[in-house]
Write an enzyme that holds these catalytic residues in place. Structure first.
Site: not given
Ligand code: IMP
Ligand code: MG
Length: 175
Positions: A43, A100, A103, A152, A159, A165
């Site tokens: 989302k 968005d 990470d 974070f 979120d 959000r």
């Molecule tokens: P990844 O697969 O670890 O790169 O995570 C990506 C997803 O994790 C993003 O699309 C977000 O939905 C969520 N995410 C990662 N870090 C944050 C944060 O600092 N705040 C909110 N959502 C996060």
């Molecule tokens: Mg998320």
């Protein structure tokens, strides 16, 4: 749910609007004369994508996917589960994957790899935030709003356990 105050603000409404406008014009130039298919990852990308799309001057279509990697926690589970896939055919299309925040990089990397098996004409990536501290997969973003090291972040679509959000700027959550 932690209360968010002004001191948590990371990027203001104005800073976000400026970056989104800049990325929009970069994209408009790069895709000039072509039609771009934006694929937003739900989302979290919904606010960014809505604003970005309105700054893209070339013909533009929209689709969405939903990937689960996080539960209601703030640490990545590291596995990719497609909850809702793109609904349009992306074969031969100029696809721009919109997220968005990156990470670990697993979501964007794995979903991009998957989309490539559907033979898009081209596939690029854009994320509002590139968060570098916990990167596991090399993700070379074609467009990026802000680079941060860690923390974070919530608001503007992002979120924590589904809260925040709707906030109109980006905040750093006290953990
Ligand atoms: P990844 O697969 O670890 O790169 O995570 C990506 C997803 O994790 C993003 O699309 C977000 O939905 C969520 N995410 C990662 N870090 C944050 C944060 O600092 N705040 C909110 N959502 C996060
Ligand atoms: Mg998320």
């Amino acid at each position: 749910m932690t209360t968010i105050t002004k001191k948590n603000e990371l990027f203001s409404r104005e800073e976000i609007a400026r970056r989104v406008r800049e990325i929009g014009s970069q994209i408009s130039n790069d895709y000039s004369g072509r039609s771009v298919l934006l694929v937003g990852i739900l989302k979290g990308a919904f606010v960014f994508m809505a604003d970005l799309a309105r700054h893209i001057q070339c013909p533009c279509q929209l689709d969405f996917a939903r990937i689960s990697s996080y539960g209601d926690k703030t640490v990545s589970a590291g596995s990719l589960q497609i909850i809702m896939d793109v609904s349009m055919s992306i074969e031969g299309r100029d696809v721009l994957l919109v997220d968005d925040i990156v990470d670990s990089g697993l979501t964007l990397h794995n979903y991009a790899q998957y989309l490539k098996t559907m033979n898009p004409g081209s596939l690029k990536t854009v994320a509002l935030i590139d968060k570098t501290a916990r990167r596991e997969k090399l993700v070379e973003l074609d467009y990026c709003g802000f680079k941060v090291e860690d923390g974070f972040i919530v608001g503007y679509g992002l979120d924590c356990a589904e809260d925040y959000r709707n906030l109109d700027c980006l905040y750093l959550l006290d953990m």
